[in-house]
Design a protein around this motif. Structure first.
Motif, PDB file in Angstrom:
ATOM      1  N   VAL A  34       0.856  -1.188   0.000  1.00 55.41           N
ATOM      2  CA  VAL A  34       0.000   0.000   0.000  1.00 55.41           C
ATOM      3  C   VAL A  34       0.892   1.237   0.000  1.00 55.41           C
ATOM      4  O   VAL A  34       1.709   1.418   0.902  1.00 55.41           O
ATOM      5  CB  VAL A  34      -0.934   0.009   1.238  1.00 55.41           C
ATOM      6  CG1 VAL A  34      -1.790   1.262   1.240  1.00 55.41           C
ATOM      7  CG2 VAL A  34      -1.797  -1.246   1.251  1.00 55.41           C
ATOM      8  N   PRO A  35       0.754   2.100  -1.022  1.00 58.06           N
ATOM      9  CA  PRO A  35       1.591   3.300  -1.085  1.00 58.06           C
ATOM     10  C   PRO A  35       1.238   4.297   0.022  1.00 58.06           C
ATOM     11  O   PRO A  35       0.070   4.510   0.330  1.00 58.06           O
ATOM     12  CB  PRO A  35       1.267   3.909  -2.447  1.00 58.06           C
ATOM     13  CG  PRO A  35       0.477   2.887  -3.184  1.00 58.06           C
ATOM     14  CD  PRO A  35      -0.119   1.967  -2.175  1.00 58.06           C
ATOM     15  N   CYS A  36       2.270   4.885   0.606  1.00 55.55           N
ATOM     16  CA  CYS A  36       2.053   5.949   1.593  1.00 55.55           C
ATOM     17  C   CYS A  36       1.773   7.260   0.853  1.00 55.55           C
ATOM     18  O   CYS A  36       1.825   7.313  -0.378  1.00 55.55           O
ATOM     19  CB  CYS A  36       3.282   6.078   2.503  1.00 55.55           C
ATOM     20  SG  CYS A  36       4.741   6.743   1.672  1.00 55.55           S
ATOM     21  N   ASP A  37       1.501   8.314   1.591  1.00 57.59           N
ATOM     22  CA  ASP A  37       1.197   9.609   0.975  1.00 57.59           C
ATOM     23  C   ASP A  37       2.321  10.098   0.069  1.00 57.59           C
ATOM     24  O   ASP A  37       2.080  10.558  -1.051  1.00 57.59           O
ATOM     25  CB  ASP A  37       0.923  10.670   2.048  1.00 57.59           C
ATOM     26  CG  ASP A  37      -0.455  10.520   2.679  1.00 57.59           C
ATOM     27  OD1 ASP A  37      -1.235   9.662   2.236  1.00 57.59           O
ATOM     28  OD2 ASP A  37      -0.746  11.267   3.637  1.00 57.59           O
ATOM     29  N   LEU A  38       3.564  10.015   0.539  1.00 61.50           N
ATOM     30  CA  LEU A  38       4.678  10.500  -0.275  1.00 61.50           C
ATOM     31  C   LEU A  38       4.848   9.667  -1.535  1.00 61.50           C
ATOM     32  O   LEU A  38       5.238  10.194  -2.583  1.00 61.50           O
ATOM     33  CB  LEU A  38       5.973  10.526   0.542  1.00 61.50           C
ATOM     34  CG  LEU A  38       6.020  11.572   1.663  1.00 61.50           C
ATOM     35  CD1 LEU A  38       7.321  11.465   2.454  1.00 61.50           C
ATOM     36  CD2 LEU A  38       5.859  12.979   1.106  1.00 61.50           C
ATOM     37  N   CYS A  39       4.552   8.376  -1.447  1.00 59.41           N
ATOM     38  CA  CYS A  39       4.602   7.522  -2.643  1.00 59.41           C
ATOM     39  C   CYS A  39       3.578   7.992  -3.676  1.00 59.41           C
ATOM     40  O   CYS A  39       3.855   8.003  -4.875  1.00 59.41           O
ATOM     41  CB  CYS A  39       4.337   6.065  -2.283  1.00 59.41           C
ATOM     42  SG  CYS A  39       5.636   5.306  -1.301  1.00 59.41           S
TER      43      CYS A  39
END
Length: 134
Positions: A34-39
């Motif tokens: 699951v991508p984080c916000d910065l990703c």
């Protein structure tokens, strides 16, 4: 040995952006990370480069370089920040957990490290395309 022309540099930049885009989709859609916000922000800056550079390579339009750099430089800055907070271990995100967690590594590079490398390579190809003979 023949020097690369602007079309070749644009094509190399397209290939780098396409591999980075495919890689990010592989991590999330195949591996289930699951991508984080910065990703997500890094994806926002990388994904359009595939189309922008692909069209520019097809049409041999090196004057696209400033537009591509407007995506690559902020993307690199976000990826550099993300890489730094991963190494330091402080920082927070909401989507997908903390941005400090290292979910995957390849050859000692975390996902934001790989994104940073891709953005830098795209920027280098844009500088080369702008300086190459047509």
């Amino acid at each position: 040995m023949r020097r690369l022309g602007s079309r070749e540099w644009l094509a190399i930049g397209t290939l780098v952006a396409a591999i980075a885009t495919a890689g990010s989709l592989y991590f999330s859609e195949i591996l289930g990370l699951v991508p984080c916000d910065l990703c997500w922000y890094q994806r926002v800056f990388m994904y359009p480069l595939v189309l922008v550079l692909g069209i520019a390579a097809f049409e041999d339009r090196p004057e696209i370089a400033p537009t591509a750099l407007a995506f690559a430089i902020p993307g690199a800055m976000i990826a550099a920040y993300h890489s730094a907070i991963q190494r330091v271990g402080t920082g927070a995100c909401t989507v997908g957990g903390g941005c400090t967690s290292i979910q995957y590594e390849l050859l000692g590079l975390s996902i934001p490290n790989m994104a940073l490398l891709a953005f830098v390579l795209v920027a280098i190809t844009m500088f080369a395309a702008g300086r190459s003979p047509i």
